[in-house]
Design a protein around this motif. Sequence first.
Motif, PDB file in Angstrom:
ATOM      1  N   VAL A   1       2.040 -75.262  25.534  1.00  0.00           N
ATOM      2  CA  VAL A   1       3.120 -76.069  26.095  1.00  0.00           C
ATOM      3  C   VAL A   1       4.142 -76.265  24.979  1.00  0.00           C
ATOM      4  O   VAL A   1       3.962 -77.104  24.093  1.00  0.00           O
ATOM      5  CB  VAL A   1       2.601 -77.409  26.633  1.00  0.00           C
ATOM      6  N   LEU A   2       5.197 -75.463  25.003  1.00  0.00           N
ATOM      7  CA  LEU A   2       6.168 -75.488  23.915  1.00  0.00           C
ATOM      8  C   LEU A   2       6.858 -76.836  23.787  1.00  0.00           C
ATOM      9  O   LEU A   2       7.211 -77.255  22.672  1.00  0.00           O
ATOM     10  CB  LEU A   2       7.206 -74.393  24.126  1.00  0.00           C
ATOM     11  N   SER A   3       7.057 -77.518  24.896  1.00  0.00           N
ATOM     12  CA  SER A   3       7.724 -78.816  24.838  1.00  0.00           C
ATOM     13  C   SER A   3       6.853 -79.885  24.186  1.00  0.00           C
ATOM     14  O   SER A   3       7.362 -80.939  23.796  1.00  0.00           O
ATOM     15  CB  SER A   3       8.151 -79.258  26.238  1.00  0.00           C
ATOM     16  N   GLU A   4       5.551 -79.624  24.029  1.00  0.00           N
ATOM     17  CA  GLU A   4       4.700 -80.534  23.262  1.00  0.00           C
ATOM     18  C   GLU A   4       4.861 -80.272  21.759  1.00  0.00           C
ATOM     19  O   GLU A   4       4.660 -81.172  20.945  1.00  0.00           O
ATOM     20  CB  GLU A   4       3.233 -80.362  23.663  1.00  0.00           C
ATOM     21  N   VAL A   5       5.201 -79.031  21.415  1.00  0.00           N
ATOM     22  CA  VAL A   5       5.461 -78.714  20.011  1.00  0.00           C
ATOM     23  C   VAL A   5       6.833 -79.241  19.607  1.00  0.00           C
ATOM     24  O   VAL A   5       6.984 -79.961  18.607  1.00  0.00           O
ATOM     25  CB  VAL A   5       5.388 -77.190  19.778  1.00  0.00           C
ATOM     26  N   THR A   6       7.839 -78.869  20.375  1.00  0.00           N
ATOM     27  CA  THR A   6       9.217 -79.280  20.122  1.00  0.00           C
ATOM     28  C   THR A   6       9.822 -79.760  21.436  1.00  0.00           C
ATOM     29  O   THR A   6      10.123 -78.939  22.311  1.00  0.00           O
ATOM     30  CB  THR A   6      10.038 -78.106  19.553  1.00  0.00           C
ATOM     31  N   PRO A   7      10.011 -81.060  21.601  1.00  0.00           N
ATOM     32  CA  PRO A   7      10.526 -81.572  22.880  1.00  0.00           C
ATOM     33  C   PRO A   7      11.856 -80.963  23.296  1.00  0.00           C
ATOM     34  O   PRO A   7      12.142 -80.867  24.497  1.00  0.00           O
ATOM     35  CB  PRO A   7      10.664 -83.079  22.606  1.00  0.00           C
ATOM     36  N   ALA A   8      12.668 -80.512  22.338  1.00  0.00           N
ATOM     37  CA  ALA A   8      13.978 -79.950  22.680  1.00  0.00           C
ATOM     38  C   ALA A   8      13.875 -78.644  23.456  1.00  0.00           C
ATOM     39  O   ALA A   8      14.882 -78.173  23.999  1.00  0.00           O
ATOM     40  CB  ALA A   8      14.794 -79.730  21.411  1.00  0.00           C
ATOM     41  N   TYR A   9      12.693 -78.047  23.537  1.00  0.00           N
ATOM     42  CA  TYR A   9      12.537 -76.797  24.281  1.00  0.00           C
ATOM     43  C   TYR A   9      12.692 -77.003  25.788  1.00  0.00           C
ATOM     44  O   TYR A   9      12.861 -76.026  26.526  1.00  0.00           O
ATOM     45  CB  TYR A   9      11.179 -76.168  23.980  1.00  0.00           C
ATOM     46  N   ALA A  10      12.600 -78.237  26.264  1.00  0.00           N
ATOM     47  CA  ALA A  10      12.700 -78.488  27.701  1.00  0.00           C
ATOM     48  C   ALA A  10      13.508 -79.748  27.938  1.00  0.00           C
ATOM     49  O   ALA A  10      13.480 -80.678  27.125  1.00  0.00           O
ATOM     50  CB  ALA A  10      11.305 -78.633  28.317  1.00  0.00           C
ATOM     51  N   PRO A  11      14.234 -79.809  29.056  1.00  0.00           N
ATOM     52  CA  PRO A  11      14.949 -81.047  29.379  1.00  0.00           C
ATOM     53  C   PRO A  11      13.974 -82.172  29.671  1.00  0.00           C
ATOM     54  O   PRO A  11      12.805 -81.939  29.996  1.00  0.00           O
ATOM     55  CB  PRO A  11      15.762 -80.669  30.614  1.00  0.00           C
ATOM     56  N   ALA A  12      14.462 -83.401  29.561  1.00  0.00           N
ATOM     57  CA  ALA A  12      13.616 -84.564  29.820  1.00  0.00           C
ATOM     58  C   ALA A  12      13.034 -84.483  31.231  1.00  0.00           C
ATOM     59  O   ALA A  12      13.711 -84.102  32.183  1.00  0.00           O
ATOM     60  CB  ALA A  12      14.429 -85.841  29.663  1.00  0.00           C
ATOM     61  N   GLY A  13      11.753 -84.820  31.332  1.00  0.00           N
ATOM     62  CA  GLY A  13      11.097 -84.802  32.629  1.00  0.00           C
ATOM     63  C   GLY A  13      10.513 -83.461  33.010  1.00  0.00           C
ATOM     64  O   GLY A  13      10.021 -83.304  34.128  1.00  0.00           O
ATOM     65  N   SER A  14      10.559 -82.481  32.087  1.00  0.00           N
ATOM     66  CA  SER A  14      10.004 -81.153  32.356  1.00  0.00           C
ATOM     67  C   SER A  14       9.121 -80.709  31.196  1.00  0.00           C
ATOM     68  O   SER A  14       9.264 -81.183  30.067  1.00  0.00           O
ATOM     69  CB  SER A  14      11.121 -80.126  32.552  1.00  0.00           C
ATOM     70  N   ALA A  15       8.214 -79.805  31.494  1.00  0.00           N
ATOM     71  CA  ALA A  15       7.369 -79.190  30.474  1.00  0.00           C
ATOM     72  C   ALA A  15       7.593 -77.684  30.519  1.00  0.00           C
ATOM     73  O   ALA A  15       7.711 -77.095  31.588  1.00  0.00           O
ATOM     74  CB  ALA A  15       5.899 -79.514  30.716  1.00  0.00           C
ATOM     75  N   LEU A  16       7.672 -77.065  29.335  1.00  0.00           N
ATOM     76  CA  LEU A  16       7.859 -75.618  29.233  1.00  0.00           C
ATOM     77  C   LEU A  16       6.578 -74.989  28.714  1.00  0.00           C
ATOM     78  O   LEU A  16       6.100 -75.338  27.628  1.00  0.00           O
ATOM     79  CB  LEU A  16       9.022 -75.290  28.299  1.00  0.00           C
ATOM     80  N   ILE A  17       6.043 -74.042  29.489  1.00  0.00           N
ATOM     81  CA  ILE A  17       4.800 -73.356  29.118  1.00  0.00           C
ATOM     82  C   ILE A  17       5.121 -71.897  28.851  1.00  0.00           C
ATOM     83  O   ILE A  17       5.763 -71.220  29.660  1.00  0.00           O
ATOM     84  CB  ILE A  17       3.744 -73.462  30.249  1.00  0.00           C
ATOM     85  N   ALA A  18       4.673 -71.396  27.689  1.00  0.00           N
ATOM     86  CA  ALA A  18       4.843 -69.991  27.326  1.00  0.00           C
ATOM     87  C   ALA A  18       3.479 -69.316  27.331  1.00  0.00           C
ATOM     88  O   ALA A  18       2.510 -69.849  26.774  1.00  0.00           O
ATOM     89  CB  ALA A  18       5.482 -69.857  25.946  1.00  0.00           C
ATOM     90  N   THR A  19       3.407 -68.144  27.946  1.00  0.00           N
ATOM     91  CA  THR A  19       2.150 -67.401  28.047  1.00  0.00           C
ATOM     92  C   THR A  19       2.418 -65.938  27.776  1.00  0.00           C
ATOM     93  O   THR A  19       3.321 -65.347  28.369  1.00  0.00           O
ATOM     94  CB  THR A  19       1.538 -67.551  29.454  1.00  0.00           C
ATOM     95  N   SER A  20       1.638 -65.347  26.876  1.00  0.00           N
ATOM     96  CA  SER A  20       1.847 -63.944  26.498  1.00  0.00           C
ATOM     97  C   SER A  20       0.681 -63.079  26.934  1.00  0.00           C
ATOM     98  O   SER A  20      -0.479 -63.510  26.932  1.00  0.00           O
ATOM     99  CB  SER A  20       2.039 -63.829  24.986  1.00  0.00           C
ATOM    100  N   VAL A  21       0.997 -61.819  27.306  1.00  0.00           N
ATOM    101  CA  VAL A  21       0.002 -60.824  27.703  1.00  0.00           C
ATOM    102  C   VAL A  21       0.333 -59.516  27.021  1.00  0.00           C
ATOM    103  O   VAL A  21       1.490 -59.246  26.678  1.00  0.00           O
ATOM    104  CB  VAL A  21      -0.020 -60.623  29.235  1.00  0.00           C
TER     105      VAL A  21
END
Length: 415
Positions: free
Chosen positions: A304-324
């Motif tokens: 959850v990138l927004s847990e690492v750096t909150p600026a990665y997502a707007p307030a009220g949202s979470a950004l998840i990055a997944t690689s394959v």
Amino acid sequence: MSAQRREVPETIVVGAGLAGLACALDLSHAGRRVLLLEASDAVGGRMRTDRYEGFLLDRGFQVFNTSYPQVKRRLNLRDLKLRPFTPGVLARTSKGLVRLADPTRRPRAAASLLPGAFLSAGDLAALAALTARDALLPVRMLRGAPDRSTSDALARAGLSAQAVDDLLRPFLAGVFLEDELETSARFFHLVWRSMARGTLALPAAGIGAVPAQLADRLPEGVLQLGTAVTELTDAGVLLQDGTERAATAVVLATEATTARRLLPGLSVPDGRTVTTYYHCAERSPLREPTLVVDSSLTVLNTCVLSEVTPAYAPAGSALIATSVLGGDGPGREAAVRRRLAELYDTDTGMWQGLAAYTVAGALPAMRPPWPLTRSSRFAPKRYVCGDHRATGSVQGALASGSRAAGEVLADLAGG
């Protein structure tokens, strides 16, 4: 018009990724006239960040390691406003979710490392010995050791097949972008050392802030964006608009396939391809800045990138990055979403897919014996640098660019 632009450059550097930026900076600081040409609209190469509807989307999931020597030499870490990942990983295994943490940095997580909690006493001792060795030995000893595969190195270190398959393989697959652990053991030991001695983090403004900081230090007139080179000429380079730019020396700092096209006969390694999916959720599925790895290898990793750096997502949202591993394709995002539901133990049906970035040649395939550095000299006054000439890392790219600058300076001085 600046003096740099009016004068004919002594050196043209093609490509403003990390290697090209390092090369141009060193040549400029040495007082040489240099022109840095970049085909895209911004610097960074594979290390860029896009803005989309209030989200910061790195062009492929990347982390920044603070312990690399070139990073310490070239970058102001405070200005990057780095935000750290948890010093450890969560692994989804056949026995459930397992935490592997560094007890020296997170003492409260030490219980997860008690013998029998998941790893045996033998595996814990082998892992501790491996980490201490790599962290404390002089780097020249790691570089000079006989090379073999990472798989062989882990077995020689005394780690069991279970420890490798459930924890180390899924974690290292995301580092090397291959799941057979065929990558050079010399490179593995250097990477393991850097992780033990440094911090894995992300800049507050996205990974693209790293090359942007380097570019800001170039003298005025050195960098030209939106300027594609189509071929090398006897005099210098030919641009896409038909213009020829002359220079005594030309340094190719592009990715490997472009370098091979512009320099016929150049030998380059195979590249590893990775795809990163970005999803948006109303709530964070994991309330900590921790990398999650998948022992089934359905995905390489997710966080959850927004847990690492909150600026990665707007307030009220979470950004998840997944690689394959590999490219995108029909049905793949749906399969990834299903696996994410299992990894995070949550319903992902309402998650919004934001983007998918496929990066071909994201890393060179570093099979043993892998030379940790190579000369940039290809032909008289023709040079090539990049991570494919060193190691697939920020350190490798910067060091290769620095070596190219040194060799250009030596050759120019020698006539």
